[in-house]
Design a protein around this motif. Structure first.
Motif, PDB file in Angstrom:
ATOM      1  N   GLN A 139     -11.425 -13.428  -2.884  1.00 35.38           N
ATOM      2  CA  GLN A 139     -11.276 -14.020  -4.110  1.00 35.38           C
ATOM      3  C   GLN A 139     -10.954 -12.889  -5.096  1.00 35.38           C
ATOM      4  O   GLN A 139     -11.715 -11.804  -5.315  1.00 35.38           O
ATOM      5  N   PRO A 140      -9.813 -12.972  -6.187  1.00 37.44           N
ATOM      6  CA  PRO A 140      -9.564 -11.872  -6.993  1.00 37.44           C
ATOM      7  C   PRO A 140     -10.818 -11.291  -7.712  1.00 37.44           C
ATOM      8  O   PRO A 140     -10.684  -9.948  -7.333  1.00 37.44           O
ATOM      9  N   ILE A 141     -11.697 -12.067  -8.336  1.00 42.82           N
ATOM     10  CA  ILE A 141     -12.510 -11.405  -9.184  1.00 42.82           C
ATOM     11  C   ILE A 141     -13.735 -10.938  -8.372  1.00 42.82           C
ATOM     12  O   ILE A 141     -13.896  -9.440  -8.591  1.00 42.82           O
ATOM     13  N   VAL A 142     -14.213 -11.584  -7.557  1.00 44.26           N
ATOM     14  CA  VAL A 142     -15.365 -11.123  -6.722  1.00 44.26           C
ATOM     15  C   VAL A 142     -14.756  -9.856  -5.799  1.00 44.26           C
ATOM     16  O   VAL A 142     -15.502  -8.777  -5.478  1.00 44.26           O
ATOM     17  N   GLY A 143     -13.459 -10.104  -5.061  1.00 45.84           N
ATOM     18  CA  GLY A 143     -13.153  -9.151  -4.344  1.00 45.84           C
ATOM     19  C   GLY A 143     -12.908  -7.774  -4.912  1.00 45.84           C
ATOM     20  O   GLY A 143     -13.422  -6.747  -4.674  1.00 45.84           O
ATOM     21  N   ARG A 144     -12.297  -7.851  -6.140  1.00 48.33           N
ATOM     22  CA  ARG A 144     -12.112  -6.635  -6.985  1.00 48.33           C
ATOM     23  C   ARG A 144     -13.501  -6.143  -7.514  1.00 48.33           C
ATOM     24  O   ARG A 144     -13.534  -4.842  -7.554  1.00 48.33           O
ATOM     25  N   LEU A 145     -14.433  -7.067  -7.730  1.00 52.41           N
ATOM     26  CA  LEU A 145     -15.729  -6.499  -8.236  1.00 52.41           C
ATOM     27  C   LEU A 145     -16.474  -5.617  -7.009  1.00 52.41           C
ATOM     28  O   LEU A 145     -17.013  -4.709  -7.417  1.00 52.41           O
ATOM     29  N   GLN A 146     -16.337  -6.228  -5.703  1.00 51.93           N
ATOM     30  CA  GLN A 146     -16.936  -5.456  -4.682  1.00 51.93           C
ATOM     31  C   GLN A 146     -15.988  -3.979  -4.432  1.00 51.93           C
ATOM     32  O   GLN A 146     -16.672  -2.946  -3.989  1.00 51.93           O
ATOM     33  N   ASP A 147     -14.813  -3.931  -4.703  1.00 47.21           N
ATOM     34  CA  ASP A 147     -13.864  -2.630  -4.595  1.00 47.21           C
ATOM     35  C   ASP A 147     -14.627  -1.617  -5.714  1.00 47.21           C
ATOM     36  O   ASP A 147     -14.869  -0.475  -5.318  1.00 47.21           O
ATOM     37  N   VAL A 148     -15.032  -2.299  -6.847  1.00 41.18           N
ATOM     38  CA  VAL A 148     -15.389  -1.327  -7.828  1.00 41.18           C
ATOM     39  C   VAL A 148     -17.048  -0.665  -7.608  1.00 41.18           C
ATOM     40  O   VAL A 148     -16.987   0.208  -7.805  1.00 41.18           O
ATOM     41  N   VAL A 149     -17.649  -1.706  -7.107  1.00 39.63           N
ATOM     42  CA  VAL A 149     -19.090  -1.294  -6.771  1.00 39.63           C
ATOM     43  C   VAL A 149     -19.017  -0.421  -5.843  1.00 39.63           C
ATOM     44  O   VAL A 149     -20.125   0.366  -5.667  1.00 39.63           O
ATOM     45  N   THR A 150     -18.189  -0.740  -4.828  1.00 40.13           N
ATOM     46  CA  THR A 150     -18.553   0.053  -3.565  1.00 40.13           C
ATOM     47  C   THR A 150     -18.989   1.379  -3.770  1.00 40.13           C
ATOM     48  O   THR A 150     -19.945   1.911  -3.090  1.00 40.13           O
ATOM     49  N   PRO A 151     -18.068   2.506  -4.471  1.00 35.87           N
ATOM     50  CA  PRO A 151     -18.427   3.813  -4.506  1.00 35.87           C
ATOM     51  C   PRO A 151     -19.690   4.200  -4.507  1.00 35.87           C
ATOM     52  O   PRO A 151     -20.444   5.044  -4.273  1.00 35.87           O
ATOM     53  N   VAL A 152     -20.360   3.502  -6.023  1.00 41.61           N
ATOM     54  CA  VAL A 152     -21.805   3.804  -6.125  1.00 41.61           C
ATOM     55  C   VAL A 152     -22.888   3.261  -5.263  1.00 41.61           C
ATOM     56  O   VAL A 152     -23.736   3.837  -4.736  1.00 41.61           O
ATOM     57  N   TRP A 153     -22.286   2.104  -4.800  1.00 39.76           N
ATOM     58  CA  TRP A 153     -23.254   1.299  -3.738  1.00 39.76           C
ATOM     59  C   TRP A 153     -23.233   1.950  -2.438  1.00 39.76           C
ATOM     60  O   TRP A 153     -24.392   2.297  -1.845  1.00 39.76           O
ATOM     61  N   LYS A 154     -21.985   2.512  -2.095  1.00 42.39           N
ATOM     62  CA  LYS A 154     -22.066   3.706  -0.716  1.00 42.39           C
ATOM     63  C   LYS A 154     -23.207   4.751  -0.696  1.00 42.39           C
ATOM     64  O   LYS A 154     -23.830   5.085   0.061  1.00 42.39           O
ATOM     65  N   ARG A 155     -23.471   5.239  -2.217  1.00 44.66           N
ATOM     66  CA  ARG A 155     -24.224   6.590  -2.406  1.00 44.66           C
ATOM     67  C   ARG A 155     -25.717   5.950  -2.339  1.00 44.66           C
ATOM     68  O   ARG A 155     -26.543   6.555  -1.697  1.00 44.66           O
ATOM     69  N   MET A 156     -25.751   4.749  -2.920  1.00 48.52           N
ATOM     70  CA  MET A 156     -27.150   4.300  -3.047  1.00 48.52           C
ATOM     71  C   MET A 156     -27.766   3.734  -1.536  1.00 48.52           C
ATOM     72  O   MET A 156     -28.910   3.823  -1.336  1.00 48.52           O
ATOM     73  N   CYS A 157     -26.837   2.926  -0.951  1.00 50.34           N
ATOM     74  CA  CYS A 157     -27.158   2.342   0.145  1.00 50.34           C
ATOM     75  C   CYS A 157     -26.857   3.149   1.504  1.00 50.34           C
ATOM     76  O   CYS A 157     -26.042   2.312   2.530  1.00 50.34           O
ATOM     77  N   ASP A 158     -26.587   4.259   1.679  1.00 47.14           N
ATOM     78  CA  ASP A 158     -26.380   5.069   2.863  1.00 47.14           C
ATOM     79  C   ASP A 158     -24.940   4.838   3.477  1.00 47.14           C
ATOM     80  O   ASP A 158     -25.031   4.351   4.671  1.00 47.14           O
ATOM     81  N   GLY A 159     -23.917   4.779   2.624  1.00 48.23           N
ATOM     82  CA  GLY A 159     -22.634   4.517   3.236  1.00 48.23           C
ATOM     83  C   GLY A 159     -22.337   3.202   3.301  1.00 48.23           C
ATOM     84  O   GLY A 159     -21.202   2.811   4.135  1.00 48.23           O
ATOM     85  N   CYS A 160     -22.920   2.157   3.022  1.00 52.50           N
ATOM     86  CA  CYS A 160     -22.716   0.920   3.041  1.00 52.50           C
ATOM     87  C   CYS A 160     -21.390   0.482   2.275  1.00 52.50           C
ATOM     88  O   CYS A 160     -21.393   0.782   1.253  1.00 52.50           O
ATOM     89  N   HIS A 161     -20.393  -0.082   2.972  1.00 53.96           N
ATOM     90  CA  HIS A 161     -19.288  -0.462   2.176  1.00 53.96           C
ATOM     91  C   HIS A 161     -19.376  -1.939   1.821  1.00 53.96           C
ATOM     92  O   HIS A 161     -19.490  -2.864   2.654  1.00 53.96           O
ATOM     93  N   LEU A 162     -19.069  -2.321   0.635  1.00 53.78           N
ATOM     94  CA  LEU A 162     -19.356  -3.971   0.197  1.00 53.78           C
ATOM     95  C   LEU A 162     -17.894  -4.463   0.335  1.00 53.78           C
ATOM     96  O   LEU A 162     -17.639  -5.847   0.502  1.00 53.78           O
ATOM     97  N   ASN A 163     -16.907  -3.617   0.556  1.00 55.15           N
ATOM     98  CA  ASN A 163     -15.470  -4.523   0.623  1.00 55.15           C
ATOM     99  C   ASN A 163     -14.714  -4.117   1.923  1.00 55.15           C
ATOM    100  O   ASN A 163     -13.322  -4.107   1.856  1.00 55.15           O
ATOM    101  N   ARG A 164     -15.458  -4.148   2.944  1.00 54.00           N
ATOM    102  CA  ARG A 164     -14.569  -3.928   4.255  1.00 54.00           C
ATOM    103  C   ARG A 164     -14.042  -5.386   4.533  1.00 54.00           C
ATOM    104  O   ARG A 164     -15.164  -6.418   4.621  1.00 54.00           O
ATOM    105  N   ASN A 165     -12.722  -5.416   5.039  1.00 51.20           N
ATOM    106  CA  ASN A 165     -12.310  -6.711   5.839  1.00 51.20           C
ATOM    107  C   ASN A 165     -12.495  -6.795   7.387  1.00 51.20           C
ATOM    108  O   ASN A 165     -11.546  -6.335   7.951  1.00 51.20           O
ATOM    109  N   THR A 166     -13.753  -6.926   7.493  1.00 51.25           N
ATOM    110  CA  THR A 166     -14.492  -6.478   8.973  1.00 51.25           C
ATOM    111  C   THR A 166     -13.919  -7.390  10.058  1.00 51.25           C
ATOM    112  O   THR A 166     -13.574  -7.123  11.004  1.00 51.25           O
TER     113      THR A 166
END
Ligand SMILES: C[S@@+](CC[C@H](N)C(=O)[O-])C[C@H]1O[C@@H](n2cnc3c(N)ncnc32)[C@H](O)[C@@H]1O
Length: 197
Positions: A139-166
């Motif tokens: 989804q354009p908005i939520v997906g983009r938000l996940q991209d934006v938040v991921t660098p900070v989230w990764k540092r807080m949550c030990d490398g967790c990416h919110l935006n992987r197309n697993t």
């Protein structure tokens, strides 16, 4: 992983475990048979749900997570062996496992393709490969938000990416996806695949 994160993990996850994840974990692992490999077993959230496996080999690279999982390991119905290893380098022979399970872990592995290739190598031909993973929403908005938040989230949550197309990565690495069930409006996917060699 910081031990703060690992110590907080079960407490933070408790409400969602009780409402949703517990049922999904049970559905995913309770009927699995033979020798099961679990990737990144963390605090052992899946351990109580294994009922039919001959044994479970659980790899977990984080010392504090391994320690925290010890109680659930010792109380489990089936034998569970904990191994200090990372998904990108599995210390097992080719074609060893009847089933591979990974829950909330492919978001955190450093090299997703390498981890999937290792899973492919150690799993037997046609072995069930089962995941519960959060993914980037299409989804354009939520997906983009996940991209934006991921660098900070990764540092807080030990490398967790919110935006992987697993799901796409699983397909691209040569697994045959048989079933995908969506949870939380598609943010979490329960993925059932088979190993193709
Ligand atoms: C969010 S926790 C999930 C734990 C557990 N699987 C669950 O469902 O609750 C992610 C886990 O993946 C582990 N992990 C991180 N990188 C890993 C890697 N490269 N190989 C295997 N496990 C890894 C972490 O140490 C952590 O225990």
């Amino acid at each position: 992983m910081g031990s703060l994160f690992s110590k907080a993990y079960d407490r933070v996850m408790k409400p969602v475990e009780q409402r949703r994840f517990g049922k999904i974990r049970k559905k995913l692992v309770s009927n699995q048979q033979g020798t099961v490999l679990e990737i990144g077993s963390g605090t052992g959230a899946n351990f109580p749900y294994y009922k039919n496996a001959e044994k479970v080999i659980a790899i977990e690279p984080d010392h504090s997570m391994r320690e925290l999982s010890e109680k659930k390991r010792s109380e489990a119905t089936v034998p569970i062996e904990l191994v200090n290893a990372s998904a990108e380098r599995l210390p097992f022979d080719d074609n060893t496992f009847d089933v591979v399970v990974g829950t909330l872990v492919l978001c955190s592995v450093t090299d997703l393709n390498q981890a999937l290739q290792e899973i492919k190598r150690v799993a037997k031909y046609e072995a069930p490969i089962l995941f519960l993973e959060h993914v980037r929403l299409d989804q354009p908005i939520v997906g983009r938000l996940q991209d934006v938040v991921t660098p900070v989230w990764k540092r807080m949550c030990d490398g967790c990416h919110l935006n992987r197309n697993t799901l796409e990565s699983i397909k691209q690495n040569g697994f045959r996806v048989e079933q995908v069930d969506q949870h939380f409006k598609g943010l979490f996917l329960e993925i059932r695949a088979r190993n193709e060699k």
